[in-house]
Motif scaffolding. Structure first.
Motif, PDB file in Angstrom:
ATOM      1  N   ALA A 259       0.840  -1.202   0.000  1.00  0.00           N
ATOM      2  CA  ALA A 259       0.000   0.000   0.000  1.00  0.00           C
ATOM      3  C   ALA A 259       0.875   1.251   0.000  1.00  0.00           C
ATOM      4  O   ALA A 259       1.950   1.281   0.600  1.00  0.00           O
ATOM      5  CB  ALA A 259      -0.912   0.003   1.225  1.00  0.00           C
ATOM      6  N   THR A 260       0.419   2.273  -0.709  1.00  0.00           N
ATOM      7  CA  THR A 260       1.131   3.544  -0.706  1.00  0.00           C
ATOM      8  C   THR A 260       0.825   4.290   0.591  1.00  0.00           C
ATOM      9  O   THR A 260      -0.106   3.929   1.331  1.00  0.00           O
ATOM     10  CB  THR A 260       0.701   4.426  -1.885  1.00  0.00           C
ATOM     11  N   LEU A 261       1.584   5.327   0.854  1.00  0.00           N
ATOM     12  CA  LEU A 261       1.355   6.097   2.074  1.00  0.00           C
ATOM     13  C   LEU A 261      -0.043   6.718   2.063  1.00  0.00           C
ATOM     14  O   LEU A 261      -0.724   6.759   3.094  1.00  0.00           O
ATOM     15  CB  LEU A 261       2.413   7.194   2.221  1.00  0.00           C
ATOM     16  N   GLU A 262      -0.466   7.202   0.894  1.00  0.00           N
ATOM     17  CA  GLU A 262      -1.799   7.806   0.765  1.00  0.00           C
ATOM     18  C   GLU A 262      -2.890   6.766   1.012  1.00  0.00           C
ATOM     19  O   GLU A 262      -3.913   7.062   1.657  1.00  0.00           O
ATOM     20  CB  GLU A 262      -1.960   8.425  -0.621  1.00  0.00           C
ATOM     21  N   GLN A 263      -2.696   5.543   0.497  1.00  0.00           N
ATOM     22  CA  GLN A 263      -3.677   4.480   0.696  1.00  0.00           C
ATOM     23  C   GLN A 263      -3.753   4.076   2.175  1.00  0.00           C
ATOM     24  O   GLN A 263      -4.841   3.819   2.693  1.00  0.00           O
ATOM     25  CB  GLN A 263      -3.318   3.259  -0.163  1.00  0.00           C
ATOM     26  N   ILE A 264      -2.604   4.031   2.822  1.00  0.00           N
ATOM     27  CA  ILE A 264      -2.585   3.684   4.250  1.00  0.00           C
ATOM     28  C   ILE A 264      -3.331   4.741   5.053  1.00  0.00           C
ATOM     29  O   ILE A 264      -4.135   4.425   5.937  1.00  0.00           O
ATOM     30  CB  ILE A 264      -1.135   3.557   4.765  1.00  0.00           C
ATOM     31  N   ALA A 265      -3.075   6.002   4.736  1.00  0.00           N
ATOM     32  CA  ALA A 265      -3.746   7.096   5.446  1.00  0.00           C
ATOM     33  C   ALA A 265      -5.257   7.005   5.279  1.00  0.00           C
ATOM     34  O   ALA A 265      -6.012   7.167   6.255  1.00  0.00           O
ATOM     35  CB  ALA A 265      -3.227   8.432   4.928  1.00  0.00           C
ATOM     36  N   ARG A 269      -7.663   5.965   8.212  1.00  0.00           N
ATOM     37  CA  ARG A 269      -8.250   7.243   8.604  1.00  0.00           C
ATOM     38  C   ARG A 269      -7.271   8.055   9.455  1.00  0.00           C
ATOM     39  O   ARG A 269      -7.598   8.572  10.533  1.00  0.00           O
ATOM     40  CB  ARG A 269      -9.569   7.036   9.350  1.00  0.00           C
ATOM     41  N   LEU A 270      -6.050   8.142   8.941  1.00  0.00           N
ATOM     42  CA  LEU A 270      -4.991   8.899   9.597  1.00  0.00           C
ATOM     43  C   LEU A 270      -4.549  10.046   8.693  1.00  0.00           C
ATOM     44  O   LEU A 270      -4.750  10.000   7.472  1.00  0.00           O
ATOM     45  CB  LEU A 270      -3.783   8.005   9.881  1.00  0.00           C
ATOM     46  N   LYS A 271      -3.933  11.040   9.280  1.00  0.00           N
ATOM     47  CA  LYS A 271      -3.294  12.081   8.484  1.00  0.00           C
ATOM     48  C   LYS A 271      -2.081  11.483   7.776  1.00  0.00           C
ATOM     49  O   LYS A 271      -1.413  10.583   8.312  1.00  0.00           O
ATOM     50  CB  LYS A 271      -2.847  13.245   9.364  1.00  0.00           C
ATOM     51  N   LEU A 272      -1.784  11.989   6.600  1.00  0.00           N
ATOM     52  CA  LEU A 272      -0.609  11.510   5.875  1.00  0.00           C
ATOM     53  C   LEU A 272       0.656  11.757   6.701  1.00  0.00           C
ATOM     54  O   LEU A 272       1.577  10.940   6.691  1.00  0.00           O
ATOM     55  CB  LEU A 272      -0.511  12.227   4.516  1.00  0.00           C
ATOM     56  N   SER A 273       0.689  12.858   7.423  1.00  0.00           N
ATOM     57  CA  SER A 273       1.855  13.159   8.257  1.00  0.00           C
ATOM     58  C   SER A 273       2.050  12.104   9.343  1.00  0.00           C
ATOM     59  O   SER A 273       3.188  11.777   9.708  1.00  0.00           O
ATOM     60  CB  SER A 273       1.703  14.543   8.905  1.00  0.00           C
ATOM     61  N   THR A 274       0.949  11.550   9.860  1.00  0.00           N
ATOM     62  CA  THR A 274       1.042  10.501  10.878  1.00  0.00           C
ATOM     63  C   THR A 274       1.625   9.227  10.285  1.00  0.00           C
ATOM     64  O   THR A 274       2.446   8.554  10.915  1.00  0.00           O
ATOM     65  CB  THR A 274      -0.343  10.212  11.490  1.00  0.00           C
ATOM     66  N   VAL A 275       1.209   8.881   9.073  1.00  0.00           N
ATOM     67  CA  VAL A 275       1.750   7.699   8.398  1.00  0.00           C
ATOM     68  C   VAL A 275       3.251   7.867   8.173  1.00  0.00           C
ATOM     69  O   VAL A 275       4.037   6.936   8.379  1.00  0.00           O
ATOM     70  CB  VAL A 275       1.023   7.457   7.056  1.00  0.00           C
ATOM     71  N   ARG A 276       3.649   9.064   7.765  1.00  0.00           N
ATOM     72  CA  ARG A 276       5.085   9.328   7.574  1.00  0.00           C
ATOM     73  C   ARG A 276       5.847   9.170   8.895  1.00  0.00           C
ATOM     74  O   ARG A 276       6.933   8.590   8.926  1.00  0.00           O
ATOM     75  CB  ARG A 276       5.279  10.741   7.032  1.00  0.00           C
ATOM     76  N   GLU A 277       5.271   9.680   9.987  1.00  0.00           N
ATOM     77  CA  GLU A 277       5.918   9.541  11.289  1.00  0.00           C
ATOM     78  C   GLU A 277       6.061   8.078  11.685  1.00  0.00           C
ATOM     79  O   GLU A 277       7.082   7.673  12.249  1.00  0.00           O
ATOM     80  CB  GLU A 277       5.116  10.308  12.353  1.00  0.00           C
ATOM     81  N   HIS A 278       5.049   7.278  11.386  1.00  0.00           N
ATOM     82  CA  HIS A 278       5.130   5.848  11.689  1.00  0.00           C
ATOM     83  C   HIS A 278       6.299   5.197  10.951  1.00  0.00           C
ATOM     84  O   HIS A 278       7.060   4.414  11.546  1.00  0.00           O
ATOM     85  CB  HIS A 278       3.822   5.153  11.280  1.00  0.00           C
ATOM     86  N   GLN A 289      13.147  -3.776   8.589  1.00  0.00           N
ATOM     87  CA  GLN A 289      11.775  -4.093   8.183  1.00  0.00           C
ATOM     88  C   GLN A 289      11.345  -3.312   6.936  1.00  0.00           C
ATOM     89  O   GLN A 289      10.270  -3.570   6.388  1.00  0.00           O
ATOM     90  CB  GLN A 289      10.812  -3.755   9.323  1.00  0.00           C
ATOM     91  N   LEU A 290      12.175  -2.374   6.488  1.00  0.00           N
ATOM     92  CA  LEU A 290      11.802  -1.512   5.373  1.00  0.00           C
ATOM     93  C   LEU A 290      12.566  -1.864   4.102  1.00  0.00           C
ATOM     94  O   LEU A 290      13.724  -2.282   4.158  1.00  0.00           O
ATOM     95  CB  LEU A 290      12.081  -0.044   5.720  1.00  0.00           C
ATOM     96  N   ASN A 291      11.903  -1.677   2.977  1.00  0.00           N
ATOM     97  CA  ASN A 291      12.561  -1.771   1.674  1.00  0.00           C
ATOM     98  C   ASN A 291      13.070  -0.369   1.340  1.00  0.00           C
ATOM     99  O   ASN A 291      12.346   0.469   0.825  1.00  0.00           O
ATOM    100  CB  ASN A 291      11.574  -2.258   0.614  1.00  0.00           C
ATOM    101  N   TRP A 292      14.339  -0.129   1.633  1.00  0.00           N
ATOM    102  CA  TRP A 292      14.883   1.215   1.492  1.00  0.00           C
ATOM    103  C   TRP A 292      14.977   1.661   0.047  1.00  0.00           C
ATOM    104  O   TRP A 292      14.843   2.851  -0.255  1.00  0.00           O
ATOM    105  CB  TRP A 292      16.256   1.291   2.170  1.00  0.00           C
ATOM    106  N   ASP A 293      15.188   0.724  -0.867  1.00  0.00           N
ATOM    107  CA  ASP A 293      15.256   1.096  -2.282  1.00  0.00           C
ATOM    108  C   ASP A 293      13.904   1.581  -2.781  1.00  0.00           C
ATOM    109  O   ASP A 293      13.827   2.418  -3.678  1.00  0.00           O
ATOM    110  CB  ASP A 293      15.715  -0.109  -3.113  1.00  0.00           C
ATOM    111  N   GLN A 294      12.842   1.056  -2.207  1.00  0.00           N
ATOM    112  CA  GLN A 294      11.498   1.494  -2.580  1.00  0.00           C
ATOM    113  C   GLN A 294      11.136   2.788  -1.850  1.00  0.00           C
ATOM    114  O   GLN A 294      10.563   3.704  -2.446  1.00  0.00           O
ATOM    115  CB  GLN A 294      10.486   0.401  -2.230  1.00  0.00           C
TER     116      GLN A 294
END
Length: 345
Positions: A259-265, A269-278, A289-294
């Protein structure tokens, strides 16, 4: 307390006094986590959750007055030569279990352990008329439920076996840990030693007692995570599954599913800024745990490398070059975390 706080500062690196306070009291923000990582102090997260700001500020003021610390105009503190000498003169207790800093709130764990062991001790002597140690109501209820669920015929022997294994493991790391645990428990006709008595018995300063107590309870938490038995049954509800908050773990799961950050938000039902903080929290605490190249493609890294070339990431200042300042800062902080990891690896 002065010596306790002094150990978190450096001669070579200025450190923000509010970040140190926030780490000790476990105020979780991406900024605090980031700076804690850069200071090499992330493992001290939650080491003194009961620390009061007034007490902390008074200690900082005293350390400055004693010329052990200096504070600059940005509220950053640095050890003086005298401060370094003071650190070297004092043989500070070196903890063994800080890698488990994320596993439990040691203040809560200590309360439940203390009451649980008192209940078993009094039960062993068939004594139902005693004054329980003072703990939070939630711990009283949890211990009562644990006691009623237990196999009464086996409970005393099982707890004794658990404590024997635990103290043996603690003593293999440092005999003072085992002594602190045993002498600090309340039993039938056996009051716990006071902190002053324990400090004298273990030949430790009160500052080191704070560190040892936190270290001990992290050791207890680690034992309970791995060894089945009555202690695990008692304390497992207080153990965390991992370093990430539940909300951050949910965001990470969706991100790993594609899922993209926008889709997760939108889905959460979160702010996009909250998803980025997560995701920044994940980048600091669980980078594998992250795919850094992506998340931060090579083209973005190259552009950021031109803009932020100083190898000391703590000297960087955010300078947005994109229209979306939120996305720009997200990429900036990701790159800062990535480059900062290379320095510490």
């Amino acid at each position: 307390m002065n010596s306790y706080i002094l150990r978190f500062f450096s001669y070579h690196q200025p450190r923000r006094i509010r970040v140190i306070e926030s780490l000790l009291t476990s105020r979780l923000t991406v900024s605090n986590l980031f700076w804690g990582q850069q200071y090499g102090l992330l493992q001290w997260l939650g080491a003194d959750r009961q620390l009061q700001r007034s007490e902390y500020d008074a200690v900082i003021k005293s350390l400055v007055a004693d010329q052990l610390l200096t504070i600059d105009d940005h509220h950053q503190a640095r050890l003086t030569t005298k401060g370094v000498q003071r650190q070297e003169e004092e043989q500070q207790y070196q903890p063994h279990f800080l890698d488990w800093y994320w596993l439990a709130n040691t203040n809560q764990l200590g309360q439940r352990l203390l009451l649980g062991m008192q209940v078993v001790s009094e039960y062993a002597y068939h004594n139902a008329k005693y004054a329980p140690v003072t703990v939070g109501y939630g711990h009283m209820l949890a211990v009562k439920q644990w006691f009623h669920r237990a196999d009464r015929k086996q409970l005393v022997a099982a707890v004794y076996h658990d404590l024997d294994q635990l103290t043996t493991g603690l003593a293999s790391a440092d005999e003072r840990l085992a002594a602190f645990l045993v002498d600090g428990l309340v039993g039938h006709n056996l009051p716990a030693l006071t902190n002053d008595q324990l400090a004298a018995h273990l030949q430790l300063s009160m500052a080191d007692m704070l560190v040892l107590n936190h270290d001990l309870l992290l050791g207890v938490a680690a034992y309970c995570q791995h060894v089945p038995g009555p202690l695990q049954d008692l304390l497992a509800p207080l153990l965390n599954a991992g370093p990430l908050s539940n909300s951050t773990a949910l965001t990470l799961n969706l991100y790993q599913q594609g899922a993209t950050l926008e889709q997760i938000a939108a889905r959460r039902r979160l702010k996009l800024s909250t998803v980025r903080e997560h995701l920044l929290e994940v980048a600091i605490l669980c980078p594998e745990q992250l795919n850094w190249d992506q998340l931060l493609p090579s083209a973005k890294r190259a552009a950021l490398a031109k803009q932020y070339s100083d190898p000391d990431v703590t000297s960087w200042h955010f300078n947005p070059a994109e229209q979306d300042a939120g996305d720009a800062f997200f990429n900036y902080r990701l790159f800062q975390i990535l480059q900062g990891r290379k320095k510490h690896d």
